[in-house]
Structures are given as structure tokens and as C-alpha cells.
Design a protein around this motif. Structure first.
Motif, PDB file in Angstrom:
ATOM      1  N   GLN A   9       0.930  -1.049  -0.135  1.00  0.00           N
ATOM      2  CA  GLN A   9       0.431   0.083  -0.191  1.00  0.00           C
ATOM      3  C   GLN A   9       1.109   1.099  -0.091  1.00  0.00           C
ATOM      4  OE1 GLN A   9      -3.496  -0.505   1.710  1.00  0.00           O
ATOM      5  NE2 GLN A   9      -2.869  -1.658   3.141  1.00  0.00           N
ATOM      6  N   VAL A  10       1.361   2.184  -1.063  1.00  0.00           N
ATOM      7  CA  VAL A  10       2.700   2.268  -1.552  1.00  0.00           C
ATOM      8  C   VAL A  10       2.484   4.386  -0.678  1.00  0.00           C
ATOM      9  CG1 VAL A  10       4.269   3.955  -2.985  1.00  0.00           C
ATOM     10  CG2 VAL A  10       2.920   1.537  -4.011  1.00  0.00           C
ATOM     11  N   ASN A  11       1.919   4.653  -0.642  1.00  0.00           N
ATOM     12  CA  ASN A  11       1.301   5.811   0.068  1.00  0.00           C
ATOM     13  C   ASN A  11       0.242   5.985   1.659  1.00  0.00           C
ATOM     14  OD1 ASN A  11      -1.132   5.744  -0.875  1.00  0.00           O
ATOM     15  ND2 ASN A  11      -1.281   7.717  -2.085  1.00  0.00           N
ATOM     16  N   GLU A  12       0.599   4.853   1.550  1.00  0.00           N
ATOM     17  CA  GLU A  12      -0.005   4.475   3.321  1.00  0.00           C
ATOM     18  C   GLU A  12      -1.394   4.971   3.312  1.00  0.00           C
ATOM     19  OE1 GLU A  12       3.247   4.569   6.188  1.00  0.00           O
ATOM     20  OE2 GLU A  12       4.389   4.131   5.237  1.00  0.00           O
ATOM     21  N   MET A  13      -1.686   5.208   2.488  1.00  0.00           N
ATOM     22  CA  MET A  13      -3.803   5.642   1.884  1.00  0.00           C
ATOM     23  C   MET A  13      -5.020   4.129   2.839  1.00  0.00           C
ATOM     24  SD  MET A  13      -4.195   8.894   1.967  1.00  0.00           S
ATOM     25  CE  MET A  13      -5.882   8.988   1.841  1.00  0.00           C
ATOM     26  N   GLU A  14      -5.674   4.095   3.736  1.00  0.00           N
ATOM     27  CA  GLU A  14      -6.509   3.425   3.895  1.00  0.00           C
ATOM     28  C   GLU A  14      -7.598   2.697   2.184  1.00  0.00           C
ATOM     29  OE1 GLU A  14      -8.789   2.279   7.366  1.00  0.00           O
ATOM     30  OE2 GLU A  14      -7.382   3.338   8.471  1.00  0.00           O
ATOM     31  N   GLY A  15      -7.910   1.998   2.414  1.00  0.00           N
ATOM     32  CA  GLY A  15      -8.845   1.443   1.205  1.00  0.00           C
ATOM     33  C   GLY A  15      -8.784   0.058   1.096  1.00  0.00           C
ATOM     34  N   LEU A  16      -8.246  -1.103   1.683  1.00  0.00           N
ATOM     35  CA  LEU A  16      -8.386  -2.254   0.859  1.00  0.00           C
ATOM     36  C   LEU A  16      -8.881  -2.759   1.984  1.00  0.00           C
ATOM     37  CD1 LEU A  16      -6.851  -5.228  -0.361  1.00  0.00           C
ATOM     38  CD2 LEU A  16      -4.621  -4.814   1.857  1.00  0.00           C
ATOM     39  N   GLN A  17      -9.630  -3.593   1.788  1.00  0.00           N
ATOM     40  CA  GLN A  17     -10.655  -4.671   3.106  1.00  0.00           C
ATOM     41  C   GLN A  17     -10.261  -5.807   2.668  1.00  0.00           C
ATOM     42  OE1 GLN A  17     -13.893  -2.690   2.626  1.00  0.00           O
ATOM     43  NE2 GLN A  17     -13.763  -0.521   4.036  1.00  0.00           N
ATOM     44  N   ILE A  18     -10.729  -6.129   3.348  1.00  0.00           N
ATOM     45  CA  ILE A  18     -10.594  -8.527   3.312  1.00  0.00           C
ATOM     46  C   ILE A  18     -12.468  -8.282   3.700  1.00  0.00           C
ATOM     47  CG2 ILE A  18      -8.421  -8.882   3.254  1.00  0.00           C
ATOM     48  CD1 ILE A  18      -8.860  -9.775   6.342  1.00  0.00           C
ATOM     49  N   ARG A  19     -13.091  -9.274   3.506  1.00  0.00           N
ATOM     50  CA  ARG A  19     -13.436 -10.253   3.757  1.00  0.00           C
ATOM     51  C   ARG A  19     -14.272 -11.245   4.836  1.00  0.00           C
ATOM     52  NH1 ARG A  19     -19.863  -9.525   1.343  1.00  0.00           N
ATOM     53  NH2 ARG A  19     -19.997 -11.717   0.382  1.00  0.00           N
ATOM     54  N   LYS A  20     -14.728 -10.933   5.543  1.00  0.00           N
ATOM     55  CA  LYS A  20     -14.104 -12.101   6.943  1.00  0.00           C
ATOM     56  C   LYS A  20     -15.960 -12.562   7.439  1.00  0.00           C
ATOM     57  CE  LYS A  20     -11.080 -13.633  10.935  1.00  0.00           C
ATOM     58  NZ  LYS A  20     -11.577 -13.603  11.902  1.00  0.00           N
ATOM     59  N   ASP A  21     -16.343 -13.013   7.278  1.00  0.00           N
ATOM     60  CA  ASP A  21     -17.635 -13.784   8.249  1.00  0.00           C
ATOM     61  C   ASP A  21     -18.652 -12.762   7.864  1.00  0.00           C
ATOM     62  OD1 ASP A  21     -15.946 -15.550  10.053  1.00  0.00           O
ATOM     63  OD2 ASP A  21     -15.370 -13.709  10.886  1.00  0.00           O
ATOM     64  N   GLY A  22     -18.461 -12.451   6.735  1.00  0.00           N
ATOM     65  CA  GLY A  22     -19.722 -11.292   5.759  1.00  0.00           C
ATOM     66  C   GLY A  22     -19.219  -9.642   6.207  1.00  0.00           C
ATOM     67  N   MET A  23     -18.191  -9.582   6.695  1.00  0.00           N
ATOM     68  CA  MET A  23     -17.928  -8.359   7.218  1.00  0.00           C
ATOM     69  C   MET A  23     -16.940  -7.738   6.239  1.00  0.00           C
ATOM     70  SD  MET A  23     -19.445  -7.900  10.849  1.00  0.00           S
ATOM     71  CE  MET A  23     -17.639  -8.002  11.484  1.00  0.00           C
ATOM     72  N   TRP A  24     -16.755  -6.669   5.543  1.00  0.00           N
ATOM     73  CA  TRP A  24     -15.381  -6.093   5.676  1.00  0.00           C
ATOM     74  C   TRP A  24     -14.904  -5.760   6.274  1.00  0.00           C
ATOM     75  CZ3 TRP A  24     -13.650  -7.523   0.545  1.00  0.00           C
ATOM     76  CH2 TRP A  24     -14.872  -7.668  -0.628  1.00  0.00           C
ATOM     77  N   ILE A  25     -13.073  -5.966   6.457  1.00  0.00           N
ATOM     78  CA  ILE A  25     -12.977  -5.270   7.723  1.00  0.00           C
ATOM     79  C   ILE A  25     -11.733  -4.435   6.888  1.00  0.00           C
ATOM     80  CG2 ILE A  25     -10.929  -6.190   9.320  1.00  0.00           C
ATOM     81  CD1 ILE A  25     -13.986  -7.604   9.491  1.00  0.00           C
ATOM     82  N   PRO A  26     -11.562  -3.385   7.500  1.00  0.00           N
ATOM     83  CA  PRO A  26     -10.421  -2.426   6.631  1.00  0.00           C
ATOM     84  C   PRO A  26      -9.109  -3.090   6.480  1.00  0.00           C
ATOM     85  CG  PRO A  26     -10.931  -1.779   8.729  1.00  0.00           C
ATOM     86  CD  PRO A  26     -11.389  -2.640   8.233  1.00  0.00           C
ATOM     87  N   ILE A  27      -7.843  -3.167   5.764  1.00  0.00           N
ATOM     88  CA  ILE A  27      -6.146  -3.185   6.672  1.00  0.00           C
ATOM     89  C   ILE A  27      -5.685  -2.328   6.550  1.00  0.00           C
ATOM     90  CG2 ILE A  27      -4.469  -4.873   5.570  1.00  0.00           C
ATOM     91  CD1 ILE A  27      -7.312  -6.789   5.847  1.00  0.00           C
ATOM     92  N   LYS A  28      -5.847  -1.877   7.903  1.00  0.00           N
ATOM     93  CA  LYS A  28      -4.522  -0.680   7.239  1.00  0.00           C
ATOM     94  C   LYS A  28      -3.588  -0.262   7.089  1.00  0.00           C
ATOM     95  CE  LYS A  28      -7.322   2.238  11.566  1.00  0.00           C
ATOM     96  NZ  LYS A  28      -8.249   1.441  12.069  1.00  0.00           N
ATOM     97  N   PRO A  29      -3.310   0.278   6.262  1.00  0.00           N
ATOM     98  CA  PRO A  29      -0.887  -0.120   6.020  1.00  0.00           C
ATOM     99  C   PRO A  29      -0.371   0.672   6.940  1.00  0.00           C
ATOM    100  CG  PRO A  29      -2.324   1.918   4.343  1.00  0.00           C
ATOM    101  CD  PRO A  29      -3.377   1.698   5.855  1.00  0.00           C
ATOM    102  N   LEU A  30       0.761  -0.509   6.692  1.00  0.00           N
ATOM    103  CA  LEU A  30       1.365  -0.053   7.835  1.00  0.00           C
ATOM    104  C   LEU A  30       2.627  -0.049   7.416  1.00  0.00           C
ATOM    105  CD1 LEU A  30       1.947  -4.228  10.297  1.00  0.00           C
ATOM    106  CD2 LEU A  30       0.836  -1.645  10.464  1.00  0.00           C
ATOM    107  N   LYS A  31       3.438   1.040   7.569  1.00  0.00           N
ATOM    108  CA  LYS A  31       5.037   1.287   6.649  1.00  0.00           C
ATOM    109  C   LYS A  31       6.077   0.088   6.515  1.00  0.00           C
ATOM    110  CE  LYS A  31       8.494   4.915   7.319  1.00  0.00           C
ATOM    111  NZ  LYS A  31       8.714   5.082   6.362  1.00  0.00           N
ATOM    112  N   ASP A  32       6.845   0.359   5.325  1.00  0.00           N
ATOM    113  CA  ASP A  32       7.255  -0.808   4.558  1.00  0.00           C
ATOM    114  C   ASP A  32       7.136  -2.354   4.964  1.00  0.00           C
ATOM    115  OD1 ASP A  32       8.497   1.205   3.873  1.00  0.00           O
ATOM    116  OD2 ASP A  32      10.102   1.143   6.213  1.00  0.00           O
TER     117      ASP A  32
END
Ligand code: AKG
Ligand code: FE2
Length: 171
Positions: A54-77
Motif C-alpha cells: 500500500q504505497v502511499n499508506e492510504m486506507e482502502g483495502l478491505q477483506i471479507r471475513k464472516d460476511g463483514m468488510w474489515i479494513p487492512i490498515k497500511p503499515l509502514k514498509d
């Protein structure tokens, strides 16, 4: 991975000897009405493993777990490692490919780079032989890597619907 699965290394490793790496750079411009749009439709990646930055560390990626969308917070490097459909097939469903999507925000563009790792194109993939036993029958049919990609790229991205085509139907 083969140790964890208690299978012969050759049952996985040989497929990747002349395997492929493809890279996609995603640019998501900001949108004043982000809830009206989607950056990338829900899907699972086709290959075996994806390494995502996640190059510029902006949030946006989400995974689906148990039917819910969970955000994957970018971690540096830090990279995100995603399991793709082909690894789900090769492990007979033990490792499950992850459904994910990318959302848009109203403030700033978002950039990600995904590297997709795949078995060699002329391979036929299917559940690793030692994962198919009288107690755990094969869940997926065999398919050539080429045919898998042809089918995958001729459909719309729609969750994990494509891997279901490979599933063995029990009457
Ligand atoms: O932009 C992201 O974080 C996800 C990208 C992605 O899922 C893909 O390129 O397959
Ligand atoms: Fe993806």
C-alpha cells in the motif's frame, strides 16, 4: 508451507520452478462521493500468492471475513500477503483465498502495487495428491493454469465465484 501441510515439497515447489510473476500498479483517484463508487470490485486473486504494497499508506483495502468488510490498515514498509485461488485448489481448500476489495476516499489518491505469483503456465494444478485421502476427498477438479487464467479473465470480478466453477459437485 509444505512442512505445515505435511506434504512433499515437490507437490508444491515444482509448480513454481518456471512460475510467473506479474505486477499491477493501481491508482485510485479521490472522489467527492466515495460511497457511490468502488475502487476495485470484490474478488480473490487468481494466482497462488500475492505480495501487496500500500504505497502511499492510504486506507482502502478491505477483506471479507464472516460476511463483514474489515479494513487492512497500511503499515509502514510492510507488505500484505494474500492467498490466491490456485493455492486454495492446490491445498484442497486448507488455505483459503481471501476475498478483498478496494474503496475510494474523498481526500487523496491511493496507490498500491500487487505482485502476483503463479505456477508455470503449462502446469495442470489440482489438490496435492497426499492431501487427498479416503477421509478428505478432492474438493476441486484439476485444471491447466492457462485455462484457469482464461476463465478468470473472461469474467467480471465477482467475489470468489470463479473458484466455485472448479469445485467438485457431490450429488
Ligand atoms: O489496491 C489494493 O489494495 C488491492 C489491489 C488488488 O486487490 C489487486 O490488484 O488485485
Ligand atoms: Fe486483488
Amino acid at each position: 508451507m509444505t512442512k505445515a501441510l505435511k506434504i512433499q515439497p515437490s507437490e508444491l515447489v515444482d509448480f513454481f520452478e518456471d512460475g510467473g510473476q506479474a505486477m499491477r500498479m493501481n491508482y485510485y483517484p479521490p472522489c467527492p462521493q466515495p460511497e457511490q463508487v468502488i475502487g476495485l470490485n470484490p474478488h480473490s486473486d487468481a494466482g497462488a500468492l500475492t505480495i501487496l504494497l500500500q504505497v502511499n499508506e492510504m486506507e482502502g483495502l478491505q477483506i471479507r471475513k464472516d460476511g463483514m468488510w474489515i479494513p487492512i490498515k497500511p503499515l509502514k514498509d510492510a507488505y500484505v500477503i494474500n492467498i490466491g485461488d490456485m493455492l486454495e485448489i492446490m491445498t484442497n481448500g486448507i488455505y483459503r483465498s481471501i476475498e478483498h476489495r478496494a474503496t475510494i476516499n474523498s481526500e487523496k489518491e491511493r496507490i498500491s502495487i500487487a505482485a502476483f505469483h503463479s505456477p508455470r503456465l503449462d502446469a495442470i494444478i489440482g489438490p496435492a495428491p497426499s492431501l487427498v485421502t479416503p477421509k478428505s476427498s478432492a474438493v476441486f477438479n484439476n485444471i491447466s493454469v492457462q485455462d484457469f487464467y482464461k476463465g478468470y479473465f473472461s469474467r467480471q470480478l465477482e467475489g470468489k465465484s470463479y473458484i466455485d466453477v472448479m469445485r467438485i459437485q457431490n450429488e
